[in-house]
Design an enzyme around this catalytic site. Structure first.
Site, PDB file in Angstrom:
ATOM      1  N   ARG A  89       6.507   7.714  -7.743  1.00  0.00           N
ATOM      2  CA  ARG A  89       5.279   8.372  -8.160  1.00  0.00           C
ATOM      3  C   ARG A  89       5.391   8.765  -9.629  1.00  0.00           C
ATOM      4  O   ARG A  89       6.477   9.162 -10.103  1.00  0.00           O
ATOM      5  CB  ARG A  89       5.124   9.626  -7.304  1.00  0.00           C
ATOM      6  CG  ARG A  89       3.871  10.419  -7.530  1.00  0.00           C
ATOM      7  CD  ARG A  89       2.665   9.695  -7.068  1.00  0.00           C
ATOM      8  NE  ARG A  89       1.517  10.571  -6.900  1.00  0.00           N
ATOM      9  CZ  ARG A  89       0.285  10.108  -6.768  1.00  0.00           C
ATOM     10  NH1 ARG A  89       0.028   8.798  -6.797  1.00  0.00           N
ATOM     11  NH2 ARG A  89      -0.719  10.947  -6.593  1.00  0.00           N
ATOM     12  N   THR A 362      -5.520   1.430  -6.427  1.00  0.00           N
ATOM     13  CA  THR A 362      -4.369   1.406  -5.527  1.00  0.00           C
ATOM     14  C   THR A 362      -4.347   0.105  -4.734  1.00  0.00           C
ATOM     15  O   THR A 362      -5.368  -0.495  -4.495  1.00  0.00           O
ATOM     16  CB  THR A 362      -4.492   2.602  -4.581  1.00  0.00           C
ATOM     17  OG1 THR A 362      -4.641   3.737  -5.409  1.00  0.00           O
ATOM     18  CG2 THR A 362      -3.342   2.720  -3.646  1.00  0.00           C
ATOM     19  N   THR A 380      -0.162   2.188  -7.214  1.00  0.00           N
ATOM     20  CA  THR A 380      -1.465   2.592  -7.751  1.00  0.00           C
ATOM     21  C   THR A 380      -1.471   2.869  -9.248  1.00  0.00           C
ATOM     22  O   THR A 380      -0.455   3.257  -9.836  1.00  0.00           O
ATOM     23  CB  THR A 380      -1.955   3.870  -7.018  1.00  0.00           C
ATOM     24  OG1 THR A 380      -3.285   4.156  -7.400  1.00  0.00           O
ATOM     25  CG2 THR A 380      -1.079   5.073  -7.310  1.00  0.00           C
ATOM     26  N   ASN A 382      -4.200   4.780  -9.766  1.00  0.00           N
ATOM     27  CA  ASN A 382      -5.191   5.765  -9.324  1.00  0.00           C
ATOM     28  C   ASN A 382      -6.577   5.136  -9.366  1.00  0.00           C
ATOM     29  O   ASN A 382      -6.946   4.430  -8.452  1.00  0.00           O
ATOM     30  CB  ASN A 382      -5.103   7.068 -10.100  1.00  0.00           C
ATOM     31  CG  ASN A 382      -5.897   8.163  -9.376  1.00  0.00           C
ATOM     32  OD1 ASN A 382      -6.145   8.035  -8.174  1.00  0.00           O
ATOM     33  ND2 ASN A 382      -6.295   9.203 -10.069  1.00  0.00           N
ATOM     34  N   SER A 433      -0.024  12.843  -3.497  1.00  0.00           N
ATOM     35  CA  SER A 433      -0.652  11.553  -3.216  1.00  0.00           C
ATOM     36  C   SER A 433      -1.138  11.504  -1.772  1.00  0.00           C
ATOM     37  O   SER A 433      -0.719  12.315  -0.937  1.00  0.00           O
ATOM     38  CB  SER A 433       0.386  10.450  -3.433  1.00  0.00           C
ATOM     39  OG  SER A 433      -0.117   9.202  -3.020  1.00  0.00           O
ATOM     40  N   GLY A 454      -7.460   3.560  -1.159  1.00  0.00           N
ATOM     41  CA  GLY A 454      -8.683   4.269  -0.778  1.00  0.00           C
ATOM     42  C   GLY A 454      -8.658   5.757  -1.055  1.00  0.00           C
ATOM     43  O   GLY A 454      -9.440   6.505  -0.471  1.00  0.00           O
TER      44      GLY A 454
HETATM   45  O1  DON Z   1      -2.051   8.594  -4.772  1.00  0.00           O
HETATM   46  C1  DON Z   1      -3.203   8.731  -4.362  1.00  0.00           C
HETATM   47  O2  DON Z   1      -3.490   9.303  -3.339  1.00  0.00           O
HETATM   48  C2  DON Z   1      -4.337   8.112  -5.160  1.00  0.00           C
HETATM   49  N1  DON Z   1      -3.971   8.048  -6.555  1.00  0.00           N
HETATM   50  C3  DON Z   1      -4.677   6.764  -4.588  1.00  0.00           C
HETATM   51  C4  DON Z   1      -5.857   6.121  -5.281  1.00  0.00           C
HETATM   52  C5  DON Z   1      -6.473   5.006  -4.540  1.00  0.00           C
HETATM   53  O3  DON Z   1      -6.138   4.718  -3.418  1.00  0.00           O
HETATM   54  C6  DON Z   1      -7.584   4.303  -5.228  1.00  0.00           C
HETATM   55  N2  DON Z   1      -7.994   3.164  -4.473  1.00  0.00           N
HETATM   56  N3  DON Z   1      -9.002   2.903  -4.009  1.00  0.00           N
END
Ligand code: DON
Length: 551
Positions: A89, A362, A380, A382, A433, A454
C-alpha cells in the site's frame, strides 16, 4: 536488455470471458496481461511468477489502474500450506499532516486529495513485486521482459481504454506540463497503437537495478522533479524509505471452508469476516439469490460492518484497532440484534458497535497453478489513472491514494466513505483500503480465488461472490455477472446495478429502503477449482475487458 521480435501477440488478441482448464488458470482485467500470465506458467513459473509478470504487464496495457505508481495487496496460499499477505500500500510522505486537505475555514478541499501532485502517496507496487518475488521461481528479468516489450513495441488499445483516455484528456493536460504517451490531439480509437518509450526505459532500469531502479537513482529523481513541478511533497528520502510489509493473512472459517484474505491496512478482510460471521447463522441459502429477503438481510449486515469500518479502522502500525473484539462471534451476534425481517433499519440508529475493550480505478487478478499455489492480487492507482499526473520522462501515472485517508472526521471521501481519527493522515502512515484479495480453501485446497476493484463496493462484492458460490449455488458465470448491490452505512441507500430485478427493488422500497440505480459495480475475477473432476474454471467479469487464459 535487447527487445527481440514480439512474443505476445499485442495487435491481434481477443477477450476470453470464460475458460475451463485442466492444469492452471489466470484471470485479469486485460487479455494481454492474462496472456502474459499463461506464458509465464507455460515457461515453468509458479502462480507467484505469473502474478508478478501480470502486474508488470498491467502497468503497461491497463494504465488506468495497472501501475508502478500505485500500490496493492497480494494474498496467496502456497501448496506447502503457507498463507501470505503482502502489503505494498502507498504511504503518506514525511511532510504530510493531518489537516493538509483543509481550507482555511476548516472545510475539506477534496480536489487536492483527488487530482494532481498533492494527492499522491509514496508508491508501493515495485517494492511489493520484489517482496513477492521471494516466493517465485523465475528471475525478475524474465517476469518483467514481456512488459518491457509491450511498452517498447506498443500494443493495440481496447475500445474501453480509448474511451478512458479520451474522457480525461483535458485533465491530463491540466496536470502535466510536458507531453506524454497518453496525450494526443486526435481522439484515441480502438486498435490504435500505444507505445510507451519512457515507461519501457523505467522498466528496464528496474530490470537491471532491482528496486533501486525505481526508489533510487534516475527514476526517483524524475519522480521528485515531477513533484517539484506540481507542488507535491514526495522526496528522495520518502522513496528510499518505502518498504513493502509481510503481514499475517486473516484466516477465518465459514461453513467448513477456510477464507484467507487481506488484513489492515485493508479494511477488506476484517469487514468481510464480520459480514460472513453475521450471515452464517441465518442459512441465507434458503432464500433465492437477489430476492428481497436475501438483499435485506445482507444490507442490514453491510450497514453494521461499514459503521464499524468508519469508526475503528486505520493503519495498525499507527493506531490501536480492536480487531479481535469486532470480529468476535459473540460481538457479531449482538450486532444483529434489532434486525427485523421486512423492515428497513436506519443508519442514524445503527452506529458503530460497543466494543468491550475500548482502546481507543483499481484492478484484480487471480492465478491458480498446476502445483496448487493460489494467488489473488488487487492493485490500484485509486481513481481512474490516479492523480492524472504522469512522471515526466519516466512515463507512468502516479496514484491519488491520499484520498483514502479521512481528511476530516465524518467527511466523505470520493467513495462516500467516512472515517475517523483511526484513519487520519500522519507521515509514513498507510491509508485504509477496501481491497479484498481473497482465497477460499475447501479441505485445505484452493477452491475459490477472487477479488475485484470498485472502491467501497469491493468488500460487498466479494461478500456476494462468496455467498453466490457457497450459499446460493450459482454457477461461476452467474456468480460474477448477476446484478450486484451495495450498502455502506452512509449514505443510507442500497445501490443497485441498472439490471437489478424491478420487483425486488419495489419490495425493498415497501420495507422502507431507499434504492438507487447506478452504473456497474466492480469487475470481479473468479477462479473455481471443482473438486469432482479437478477442472479449473475461470471467469472474467462482463463489465470490462476482463479476460481469462489457462493451460
Ligand atoms: O484501496 C481502496 O480501497 C481504493 N483506493 C480502491 C479504489 C478502486 O477500487 C477504484 N476502482 N474502481
Amino acid at each position: 536488455m535487447q527487445v527481440r521480435a514480439q512474443t505476445v501477440q499485442a495487435f491481434n488478441y481477443k477477450v476470453e470471458k470464460h475458460g475451463i482448464f485442466r492444469e492452471a488458470a489466470v484471470a485479469s482485467a486485460h487479455p494481454l496481461a492474462s496472456k502474459v500470465g499463461r506464458m509465464i506458467l507455460a515457461k515453468g513459473g509458479n502462480a507467484v511468477d505469473a502474478a508478478i509478470a501480470m502486474q508488470w504487464a498491467l502497468a503497461v496495457v491497463y494504465p488506468q489502474a495497472g501501475n508502478i505508481g500505485g500500490g496493492g495487496f497480494m494474498v496467496a496460499h502456497l501448496n506447502d500450506g503457507r498463507n501470505l499477505a503482502i502489503d505494498y500500500r502507498e504511504m503518506a510522505p514525511a511532510a504530510a499532516y493531518r489537516d493538509m486537505y483543509l481550507d482555511e475555514d476548516g472545510s475539506v478541499n477534496s480536489r487536492k486529495s483527488i487530482d494532481g501532485h498533492l494527492a499522491v502517496g509514496v508508491p508501493g507496487t515495485v517494492a511489493g513485486l520484489f517482496a513477492s518475488h521471494r516466493y517465485a521461481k523465475l528471475p525478475m528479468a524474465t517476469l518483467i521482459a514481456p512488459a518491457i516489450e509491450l511498452a517498447k513495441l506498443g500494443f493495440a488499445v481496447t475500445a474501453a481504454e480509448a474511451r478512458g483516455l479520451n474522457s480525461l484528456q483535458s485533465r491530463f493536460k491540466q496536470f502535466n506540463t510536458s507531453g506524454n504517451a497518453f496525450i494526443r490531439d486526435v481522439p484515441w480509437q480502438e486498435g490504435d497503437t500505444l507505445v510507451q518509450t519512457d515507461l519501457a526505459n523505467t522498466l528496464m532500469r528496474i530490470s537491471v537495478a532491482g528496486e533501486k531502479g525505481f526508489y533510487e537513482g534516475e527514476t526517483a529523481q524524475l519522480i521528485v522533479a515531477e513533484m517539484q513541478r506540481g507542488h507535491g511533497i514526495i522526496t528522495l528520502d520518502d522513496l528510499k524509505n518505502y518498504k513493502a510489509k509481510y503481514r499475517d493473512a486473516i484466516i477465518f472459517p465459514y461453513k467448513g471452508y477456510k477464507v484467507i484474505t487481506m488484513p489492515l491496512p485493508s479494511s477488506g478482510g476484517i469487514i468481510l469476516q464480520q459480514m460472513m460471521g453475521m450471515v452464517e447463522p441465518y442459512s441465507i441459502g434458503k432464500f433465492k439469490h437477489n430476492s428481497a429477503e436475501a438483499v435485506q438481510l445482507m444490507t442490514e449486515i453491510e450497514r453494521r460492518a461499514y459503521a464499524d469500518r468508519a469508526a475503528f479502522l486505520g493503519d495498525e502500525d499507527f493506531v490501536n484497532v480492536p480487531v479481535a473484539a469486532i470480529t468476535n462471534p459473540g460481538y457479531l451476534t449482538r450486532r444483529m440484534q434489532g434486525y427485523q425481517p421486512g423492515i428497513a433499519g436506519n443508519s442514524e440508529q445503527i452506529q458503530a458497535g460497543q466494543i468491550p475493550d475500548p482502546s481507543e480505478q483499481t484492478t484484480h487478478l487471480n492465478v491458480l497453478d498446476a502445483a496448487g499455489n493460489a494467488v489473488s492480487v488487487t492493485t490500484t492507482l485509486n481513481g481512474s489513472y490516479g492523480s492524472k499526473v504522469v512522471v515526466s520522462r519516466a512515463g507512468f501515472f502516479l496514484n491519488n491514494e491520499m484520498d483514502d485517508f479521512s481528511a476530516k472526521p465524518g467527511v466523505a471521501n470520493m467513495y462516500g466513505l467516512v472515517g475517523n481519527e483511526a484513519n487520519a493522515i500522519a507521515p509514513g502512515k498507510r491509508m485504509l483500503s477496501s481491497m479484498t484479495p481473497t482465497i477460499v480453501l475447501k479441505e485445505n485446497q484452493p477452491y475459490i480465488v477472487t477479488g475485484t476493484p470498485g472502491g467501497s463496493t469491493i468488500i460487498t462484492s466479494v461478500f456476494q461472490t462468496l455467498l453466490n458460490v457457497i450459499d446460493f449455488k450459482l454457477d461461476a458465470m452467474e456468480t460474477v455477472n448477476a446484478p450486484k448491490f451495495h450498502h455502506q452505512w452512509l449514505p443510507d441507500v442500497i445501490d443497485v446495478e441498472a439490471d437489478f430485478p424491478e420487483p425486488v427493488i419495489e419490495a425493498l422500497e415497501k420495507m422502507g429502503y431507499k434504492v438507487h440505480k447506478r452504473g456497474a459495480i466492480g469487475r470481479t475475477e473468479l477462479i473455481i477449482k471443482h473438486g469432482e473432476n479437478g477442472q479449473i474454471e475461470a471467469v472474467g467479469d462482463k463489465r470490462g475487458d476482463d479476460s481469462v487464459a489457462g493451460i
